[in-house]
Design a protein around this motif. Sequence first.
Motif, mmCIF file in Angstrom:
data_model
loop_
_atom_site.group_PDB
_atom_site.id
_atom_site.type_symbol
_atom_site.label_atom_id
_atom_site.label_comp_id
_atom_site.label_asym_id
_atom_site.label_seq_id
_atom_site.Cartn_x
_atom_site.Cartn_y
_atom_site.Cartn_z
ATOM 1 N N THR A 95 0.828 -1.208 0.000
ATOM 2 C CA THR A 95 0.000 0.000 0.000
ATOM 3 C C THR A 95 0.865 1.261 0.000
ATOM 4 O OG1 THR A 95 -1.751 -1.187 1.177
ATOM 5 C CG2 THR A 95 -1.840 1.212 1.224
ATOM 6 N N GLN A 96 1.886 1.275 0.849
ATOM 7 C CA GLN A 96 2.774 2.437 0.893
ATOM 8 C C GLN A 96 3.522 2.629 -0.426
ATOM 9 O OE1 GLN A 96 5.288 1.976 4.305
ATOM 10 N NE2 GLN A 96 3.596 2.106 5.789
ATOM 11 N N SER A 97 3.936 1.519 -1.022
ATOM 12 C CA SER A 97 4.641 1.631 -2.299
ATOM 13 C C SER A 97 3.711 2.137 -3.397
ATOM 14 C CB SER A 97 5.227 0.273 -2.688
ATOM 15 O OG SER A 97 6.144 -0.192 -1.715
ATOM 16 N N GLN A 98 2.475 1.640 -3.396
ATOM 17 C CA GLN A 98 1.518 2.105 -4.394
ATOM 18 C C GLN A 98 1.239 3.598 -4.247
ATOM 19 O OE1 GLN A 98 0.103 0.369 -6.953
ATOM 20 N NE2 GLN A 98 -0.813 2.321 -7.581
ATOM 21 N N ARG A 99 1.113 4.065 -3.023
ATOM 22 C CA ARG A 99 0.879 5.484 -2.810
ATOM 23 C C ARG A 99 2.088 6.309 -3.252
ATOM 24 N NH1 ARG A 99 -1.787 5.233 3.283
ATOM 25 N NH2 ARG A 99 -3.804 4.292 2.661
ATOM 26 N N ALA A 100 3.280 5.807 -2.976
ATOM 27 C CA ALA A 100 4.485 6.540 -3.384
ATOM 28 C C ALA A 100 4.583 6.620 -4.896
ATOM 29 C CB ALA A 100 5.716 5.872 -2.799
ATOM 30 N N LEU A 101 4.292 5.520 -5.588
ATOM 31 C CA LEU A 101 4.333 5.550 -7.051
ATOM 32 C C LEU A 101 3.265 6.489 -7.618
ATOM 33 C CD1 LEU A 101 4.923 1.761 -7.858
ATOM 34 C CD2 LEU A 101 6.580 3.617 -7.992
ATOM 35 N N SER A 102 2.104 6.521 -6.998
ATOM 36 C CA SER A 102 1.058 7.448 -7.454
ATOM 37 C C SER A 102 1.481 8.892 -7.243
ATOM 38 C CB SER A 102 -0.251 7.169 -6.702
ATOM 39 O OG SER A 102 -0.704 5.853 -6.938
ATOM 40 N N SER A 103 2.150 9.155 -6.131
ATOM 41 C CA SER A 103 2.638 10.520 -5.881
ATOM 42 C C SER A 103 3.700 10.912 -6.902
ATOM 43 C CB SER A 103 3.192 10.625 -4.461
ATOM 44 O OG SER A 103 2.185 10.341 -3.508
ATOM 45 N N ILE A 104 4.598 9.975 -7.234
ATOM 46 C CA ILE A 104 5.619 10.263 -8.251
ATOM 47 C C ILE A 104 4.961 10.581 -9.586
ATOM 48 C CG2 ILE A 104 7.527 9.269 -9.565
ATOM 49 C CD1 ILE A 104 8.240 7.623 -7.102
ATOM 50 N N HIS A 105 3.938 9.792 -9.929
ATOM 51 C CA HIS A 105 3.224 10.044 -11.192
ATOM 52 C C HIS A 105 2.567 11.422 -11.180
ATOM 53 C CE1 HIS A 105 1.173 8.863 -14.886
ATOM 54 N NE2 HIS A 105 0.045 9.395 -14.369
ATOM 55 N N SER A 106 2.015 11.841 -10.036
ATOM 56 C CA SER A 106 1.381 13.160 -9.946
ATOM 57 C C SER A 106 2.410 14.281 -10.077
ATOM 58 C CB SER A 106 0.634 13.292 -8.615
ATOM 59 O OG SER A 106 -0.373 12.309 -8.519
ATOM 60 N N HIS A 107 3.564 14.113 -9.437
ATOM 61 C CA HIS A 107 4.603 15.140 -9.521
ATOM 62 C C HIS A 107 5.135 15.271 -10.948
ATOM 63 C CE1 HIS A 107 4.619 16.076 -5.341
ATOM 64 N NE2 HIS A 107 5.065 14.872 -4.946
ATOM 65 N N LEU A 108 5.332 14.162 -11.622
ATOM 66 C CA LEU A 108 5.821 14.236 -13.000
ATOM 67 C C LEU A 108 4.778 14.864 -13.919
ATOM 68 C CD1 LEU A 108 7.639 10.790 -13.422
ATOM 69 C CD2 LEU A 108 8.657 13.026 -13.002
ATOM 70 N N SER A 109 3.522 14.605 -13.663
ATOM 71 C CA SER A 109 2.474 15.232 -14.479
ATOM 72 C C SER A 109 2.444 16.749 -14.266
ATOM 73 C CB SER A 109 1.107 14.627 -14.137
ATOM 74 O OG SER A 109 1.095 13.244 -14.425
ATOM 75 N N SER A 110 2.623 17.180 -13.007
ATOM 76 C CA SER A 110 2.645 18.624 -12.733
ATOM 77 C C SER A 110 3.871 19.290 -13.366
ATOM 78 C CB SER A 110 2.615 18.883 -11.234
ATOM 79 O OG SER A 110 3.788 18.367 -10.614
ATOM 80 N N LEU A 111 5.015 18.586 -13.367
ATOM 81 C CA LEU A 111 6.197 19.150 -14.015
ATOM 82 C C LEU A 111 5.995 19.259 -15.519
ATOM 83 C CD1 LEU A 111 9.089 17.319 -12.088
ATOM 84 C CD2 LEU A 111 8.476 19.755 -11.959
#
Length: 543
Positions: free
Chosen positions: A376-392
């Motif tokens: 669960t923690q890994s999935q949330r971290a990967l989702s956060s990375i995807h969100s940050h890259l989309s914002s960049l």
Amino acid sequence: MAAIAPVPNYSPSIWVRLCHAIPRLDLTLQTRDSVFTPDSWEYQQTLLVLSSFSAIALVLSLLVVLSFLIHYCCCRRGEGGRDAEDEEEDDDASGGHGYSGRKGRGICCVTWVSVAAVTLCCVAIGIGFYGNSEANDGMYQLTSSLLTANYTLASIDLLVLDTVVGLQQSVSGPLTSMEEVFGGHKPALVPTRSCRRLSERVVSLLSNLTLGRGLIPIADGFYRANGSESIVGALTPAPPSVAPTLSPSTNSIPAPFSPGWAANTLMVNEDYRWLSYVLLLLLDLLVCFFILLGLAKQARWLLILMTVLAWLALFLSWGSLGLETATVVALSDFCFDPNTFVLNSTHFNSRTSTEILDYYLTCSRKMSSPFQQILTQSQRALSSIHSHLSSLERDALPRFPKAEKSLREAQQILNTTEGNFHQLVALLNCRGLNKDYVDSLKGLCYDGMEGLLYLSLYSFLSALAFTAILCSLPGAWRSFHSDSEEYEDSDSESEDPFTSHQARRQTATGSQRGALPPFYSYQGAGWTPPFSSAPPLPTLPAC
């Protein structure tokens, strides 16, 4: 200790329950329990005691055979004179064929006993071939399930390793380049550094998801799979039907336990076991065939040779029965409660927690995955990375076009990582490995147990058959005429075949019409004196 949940879709068979209920005694004749602990000396003593019953049966068989040999060698020696006196009467009554009278009846009885024993041995050989095939099928199912489980574990290791390596490349490559391009632009630099921290967090979480083997750090922030040289490198992920044979590693027993190493060891041992039983069955079959041939041809030398081989087969039969008895009992103890042994064995839980083993062995719906929190923690971290890259991509890329290449590489690595992560979640579910575990138990405890029981029955019946053969064969070949006697008889008859033929004809005719004085001769009308004409009768005076 809490009660261990039973294995789903598996229950001990009736044969397992019966063999498990056999009382256990150690060498001091004290009662022991039936818990499967092969490393315990007390448990090994109980198996030795059970195997010793076949040794006792071997001694009894030897005593029975020796008693019959003493009877043939000593007791019948005193009957030699009487047999010589009755031999001519037996030959006359049998017409020269030697199969009537007391001696002929003795030969017939001994021959039929030998034939019955050979028939029983042939039945035992048929049972042995069936049992050997069943045991081989059970071991094949066991090794196939172990290879499938090893393929799953190797796939988990490779997915974890690919995910970790991909994130490490993302941190050292594209994200570092993006930080250099963004420079002091704080709105773009903060999401980039957040991606770096989250990637390192995922690497730290996934480093413990290799089911006991773990990841070993080899450099700053870099890891490799522990045991990958002997497990992953030895077996390239492929379907189990085309998976190559594993090569044994340099260590005698890998730590922790490897299903691939166990499958390879079992396949090699099973090949030798199957071949050994085939050779033993063929030996018994050849002995039975040549015994029947020797009885039919009345070949004394062939029966003597088969008697020697029957002794060898007798020892092998009782010896294999002792080994099979110990194996059947030990296997029934394991199959009665396999989870207890697996959870308590140091070979299985040396680097794996009991909670993880219990999760995969029982696969109960009431139990949650021990990796649930990490996933669960890994999935949330990967989702956060995807969100940050989309914002960049949306905010920083129009102002910094030089960062487009690094951003695309980071997104590609992230997509590959998310795909590997979803496969990893599916493989870490207990259903796949639990199915392999249940299939291996069914192959070992159903087909394997049944095959061993049939092999035990074969050993017992063949031992009884060879005991009867050894008791009857000496009496059979001692009753046959030797080759020298037959040669002398044929020479004496060939000197004057017409005389001997006429004598036998007169003897046969005399036995039908009754014995007459020697000076009578048989002519066409009947028996007459040897004179050609009778003396004249006296002339009576006329009235």
